[in-house]
Scaffold this motif. Structure first.
Motif, PDB file in Angstrom:
ATOM      1  N   SER A   1      -1.488   4.509  -0.006  1.00 10.52           N
ATOM      2  CA  SER A   1      -2.245   4.723   1.230  1.00 10.52           C
ATOM      3  C   SER A   1      -1.328   5.115   2.383  1.00 10.52           C
ATOM      4  O   SER A   1      -1.700   5.924   3.224  1.00 10.52           O
TER       5      SER A   1
ATOM      6  N   ARG B   1      -3.510   2.135  11.559  1.00 18.07           N
ATOM      7  CA  ARG B   1      -2.541   1.113  11.127  1.00 18.07           C
ATOM      8  C   ARG B   1      -1.609   1.655  10.032  1.00 18.07           C
ATOM      9  O   ARG B   1      -2.085   2.016   8.955  1.00 18.07           O
TER      10      ARG B   1
ATOM     11  N   ASP C   1      -7.630 -12.532   8.577  1.00 24.83           N
ATOM     12  CA  ASP C   1      -6.217 -12.163   8.783  1.00 24.83           C
ATOM     13  C   ASP C   1      -5.355 -13.403   8.974  1.00 24.83           C
ATOM     14  O   ASP C   1      -4.260 -13.503   8.440  1.00 24.83           O
TER      15      ASP C   1
ATOM     16  N   TYR D   1       0.829  -1.215   0.000  1.00 23.55           N
ATOM     17  CA  TYR D   1       0.000   0.000   0.000  1.00 23.55           C
ATOM     18  C   TYR D   1       0.864   1.266   0.000  1.00 23.55           C
ATOM     19  O   TYR D   1       0.854   2.014   0.978  1.00 23.55           O
TER      20      TYR D   1
ATOM     21  N   ARG E   1      -1.723   8.505   4.389  1.00 19.85           N
ATOM     22  CA  ARG E   1      -1.819   8.532   5.845  1.00 19.85           C
ATOM     23  C   ARG E   1      -0.730   9.439   6.433  1.00 19.85           C
ATOM     24  O   ARG E   1      -0.962  10.172   7.384  1.00 19.85           O
TER      25      ARG E   1
ATOM     26  N   VAL F   1      -2.759  -7.140   4.755  1.00 18.74           N
ATOM     27  CA  VAL F   1      -3.744  -8.013   4.096  1.00 18.74           C
ATOM     28  C   VAL F   1      -4.612  -7.202   3.130  1.00 18.74           C
ATOM     29  O   VAL F   1      -4.774  -6.023   3.295  1.00 18.74           O
TER      30      VAL F   1
ATOM     31  N   HIS G   1     -12.757  -9.373   4.962  1.00 18.28           N
ATOM     32  CA  HIS G   1     -11.466  -8.757   4.633  1.00 18.28           C
ATOM     33  C   HIS G   1     -11.630  -7.259   4.483  1.00 18.28           C
ATOM     34  O   HIS G   1     -12.377  -6.803   3.627  1.00 18.28           O
ATOM     35  N   THR G   2     -10.962  -6.526   5.316  1.00 15.19           N
ATOM     36  CA  THR G   2     -11.009  -5.070   5.118  1.00 15.19           C
ATOM     37  C   THR G   2      -9.575  -4.581   5.011  1.00 15.19           C
ATOM     38  O   THR G   2      -8.765  -4.856   5.901  1.00 15.19           O
ATOM     39  N   PRO G   3      -9.248  -3.925   3.933  1.00 15.81           N
ATOM     40  CA  PRO G   3      -7.887  -3.402   3.828  1.00 15.81           C
ATOM     41  C   PRO G   3      -7.707  -2.258   4.821  1.00 15.81           C
ATOM     42  O   PRO G   3      -7.927  -1.093   4.501  1.00 15.81           O
ATOM     43  N   ARG G   4      -7.324  -2.630   6.040  1.00 15.44           N
ATOM     44  CA  ARG G   4      -7.271  -1.632   7.118  1.00 15.44           C
ATOM     45  C   ARG G   4      -6.182  -0.597   6.907  1.00 15.44           C
ATOM     46  O   ARG G   4      -6.171   0.436   7.551  1.00 15.44           O
ATOM     47  N   SER G   5      -5.225  -0.916   6.040  1.00 21.45           N
ATOM     48  CA  SER G   5      -4.155   0.048   5.829  1.00 21.45           C
ATOM     49  C   SER G   5      -4.612   1.222   4.966  1.00 21.45           C
ATOM     50  O   SER G   5      -3.910   2.215   4.875  1.00 21.45           O
ATOM     51  N   LEU G   6      -5.769   1.082   4.302  1.00 26.53           N
ATOM     52  CA  LEU G   6      -6.281   2.218   3.532  1.00 26.53           C
ATOM     53  C   LEU G   6      -6.988   3.166   4.505  1.00 26.53           C
ATOM     54  O   LEU G   6      -7.892   2.745   5.216  1.00 26.53           O
ATOM     55  N   PRO G   7      -6.592   4.433   4.536  1.00 21.46           N
ATOM     56  CA  PRO G   7      -7.297   5.347   5.438  1.00 21.46           C
ATOM     57  C   PRO G   7      -8.729   5.545   4.938  1.00 21.46           C
ATOM     58  O   PRO G   7      -8.947   5.753   3.752  1.00 21.46           O
TER      59      PRO G   7
END
Lengths: 221, 387
Positions: free
Chosen positions: A141, A215, B211, A138, A145, A221, B357-363
């Motif tokens: 992103s 994060r 995960d 990413y 961030r 993932v 699944h959630t791309p948590r790294s995307l704000p």
């Protein structure tokens, strides 16, 4: 006038911005590799857990950069203006609020320099990494961030600096002391602290630093 | 005249005198010795009696404690009920506000459990919770302690003024713990003795499953994450394969090389073996290297527990009771509980995990908007004051 203001702040900050840009570029590329190798990886063979740890470590290093950029870019114009007793602000044919807005905007624009470096570095790191299909890189992103976090930190530091003036450092120190005393008293009285709750409040939605505490993973993932 | 008898008489007289003298000299010592022996015997007898009495007293004391405990156990001064969930109180020392919080927590716990265990759960009804107001383990402050009456090892301390949610979480965890203890042996073995959830998987649980699959060290689990059903069955150890073949089924030479690259050992030969496996990725070398590593299962055990919870959810009415009563091996038991074949169950489970699944790294947009709003607010504050 913004252009002139931007030019002035660029001249003041270009050296540290260059350092931040190099840091922002190097951290994702070199640090990912270094942390991976430190965990025992050989060539492109790396355990997923080590890869995620490296990614998390890189995120931590970027948070440090974010705070450094924000604080230095927010404090520098005030320090320069204060050294000549704000004569520039008083001599210009603009109101104080318009002047501060211009200073604020110029500093915010300069934050794009380390952000771009972070994006380039992350993209390069992503291209050089061999990761499993179930994971993703990413770069955009993490750069977004970085920018959002840097802007919030910058705005908070800028507000603190321009509201408290020369007393900024003392105000921060006093606030820390007061918080510690309150924490101690509340701990003794009720057995439950308030610091953790306060931290949770400011670092979770809709707190101001939610974006900073979220994060920071280049590979996830 | 014959002197013989006279001499004999004199000798006998002298012998008599000597005997009497000797007897006179010995008799006090012999008397004292007899007395000592008698006293010793009496003392031994008394000691023995004392020991017997002490043992008897100990027995009586222990019995008294048991009786007191039993009286205390039977004593119920108050109870809180919500459905089959019962929280009993043995003393009236629980503060009124804590009681109110407990009541709200019990209600919330049952609201969470009802859907999963069924509205008339005999399992829940058979296991009341006991609430006591006591000192914490360090003796610093009064806390609320919840204990399962039937299994006193399962307990939770609630510090301060617990919120209804904290009470509910504690109660749900305790019931899950006791369900884990009472669950069928096959499921307990398969989940490595994880608790059996008495609530449905939360979105967070599903996210954890997703995960765990995506970040597994084993290719088989990562392929499961990407939707390959057969790989899910293998990763979850629900196939009929023997344990000897598991290493091959779970880990490719590349995975073994990755595991080796992160492994360490004090033995230089083993370290060299790890390095050879990491660099050459040769099956034989890596297999030898794996002998020195505690190879993890492809998916962590909570992931398996999430499948058990999903089987109950899928099974609908009575599924939880079917689970507790199951006797078959894990795969068969899960199929019985869910009422569908194991392949279909695992496929649905995988789909649910993939959806989580959630791309948590995307704000998120909200997070970014919040950051910009705070930036503008701080900026507005800064321009208001003039030095």
């Amino acid at each position: 006038m913004l252009r002139q203001m931007l030019y002035t702040q660029w001249k003041w900050s270009r050296l540290e911005l260059a350092v931040y840009a190099v840091y922002g570029f190097v951290v994702p590329t070199i640090a990912m590799k270094a942390i991976s190798l430190g965990s025992g990886a050989v060539g492109d063979t790396i355990a997923v857990s080590d890869l995620l740890s490296a990614s998390s470590g890189t995120g931590g290093a970027l948070i440090v950069l974010c705070v450094l950029c924000a604080v230095s870019l927010a404090a520098r114009p005030w320090i320069a203006d204060d050294a000549c007793r704000h004569s520039l602000a008083l001599s210009l044919p603009v109101s104080w609020s318009a002047y501060v807005r211009l200073r604020f905007a110029a500093g915010a624009i300069l934050l794009f320099v380390p952000t771009l470096a972070v994006w380039f570095g992350s993209t390069l790191a992503g291209l050089s990494l061999s990761i499993p299909d179930s994971l993703h890189v990413y770069p955009t992103s993490i750069a977004a961030r970085f920018l959002a976090s840097a802007l919030v930190m910058y705005a908070a530091t800028f507000a603190l600096q321009y509201v408290t003036g020369r007393k900024a450092a003392r105000v921060v120190a006093a606030a820390i002391v007061v918080l510690l005393v309150i924490e101690g008293v509340v701990q003794l009285a009720t057995g439950q602290g308030i610091m953790l709750r306060a931290f949770d409040t400011v670092t979770s939605w809709p707190g101001p630093f939610e974006v900073v505490a979220a994060r920071w993973m280049l590979v996830d993932v | 005249m014959d002197a013989g008898p006279v001499l004999r008489a004199i000798a006998a007289g002298l012998a008599l005198v000597a005997g009497v003298a000797a007897a006179r000299a010995q008799s006090p010592a012999r008397g004292a010795s007899d007395m000592a022996r008698r006293n010793e015997a009496v003392a031994a007898q008394l000691r023995s009696r004392l020991r017997a009495t002490a043992a008897n007293a100990d027995r009586l004391k222990a019995r008294l404690e048991v009786l007191e405990d039993s009286v205390q156990r039977e004593r119920v001064v108050d109870s809180i009920r919500s459905g089959p969930v019962v929280a009993i109180m043995r003393s009236d020392s629980l503060p009124a506000d804590i009681r109110q919080r407990l009541a709200a927590g019990v209600e919330l716990a049952w609201a969470r459990m009802r859907e999963h265990v069924g509205p008339n759960s005999a399992f829940v009804a058979a296991h009341p919770v006991e609430a006591t107001w006591r000192r914490d383990p360090f003796g610093w402050r009064q806390v609320t302690m919840l204990t399962m009456v039937e299994s006193r090892g399962i307990s939770r301390y609630l510090f301060g003024d617990p919120s209804p949610d904290e009470v509910a979480v504690a109660i749900v965890e305790m019931y899950s713990g006791i369900a884990g203890e009472l669950g069928p042996e096959s499921i307990r073995r398969w989940t490595r003795h994880q608790a059996i959830a008495v609530v449905r998987n939360s979105p967070r649980d599903w996210e954890r499953v997703a995960d765990a699959l995506a970040t597994s060290e084993a290719t088989v689990a990562r392929r499961c994450d990407l939707g390959e059903l057969s790989q899910c069955i293998t990763a979850l150890e629900l196939d009929a394969g023997s344990s000897a073949d598991r290493l091959h089924a779970w880990y490719s030479p590349g995975d073994m090389a990755a595991l080796s690259s992160g492994a360490s050992s004090r033995d230089s030969a083993t370290r060299a073996l790890f390095r050879r496996c990491a660099t050459t990725r040769t099956t034989a070398v890596c297999e030898a290297a794996m002998q020195h590593i505690n190879v993890p299962t492809p998916v962590p055990t909570p992931t398996r527990a999430a499948l058990v919870a999903f089987a109950v959810e899928r099974g609908g009415d009575g599924a939880f009771d079917r689970l507790l009563a199951a006797k078959a091996p894990a795969a068969e038991a899960l199929a019985q509980v869910s009422g569908i074949p194991i392949e279909q169950l695992v496929a649905e489970w995988q789909r649910r995990a993939a959806e989580a699944h959630t791309p948590r790294s995307l704000p998120s947009l909200l997070s970014t908007a919040g950051a910009l709003a705070w930036m503008l607010l701080f900026g507005a504050v800064a321009v208001r004051r003039r030095p």
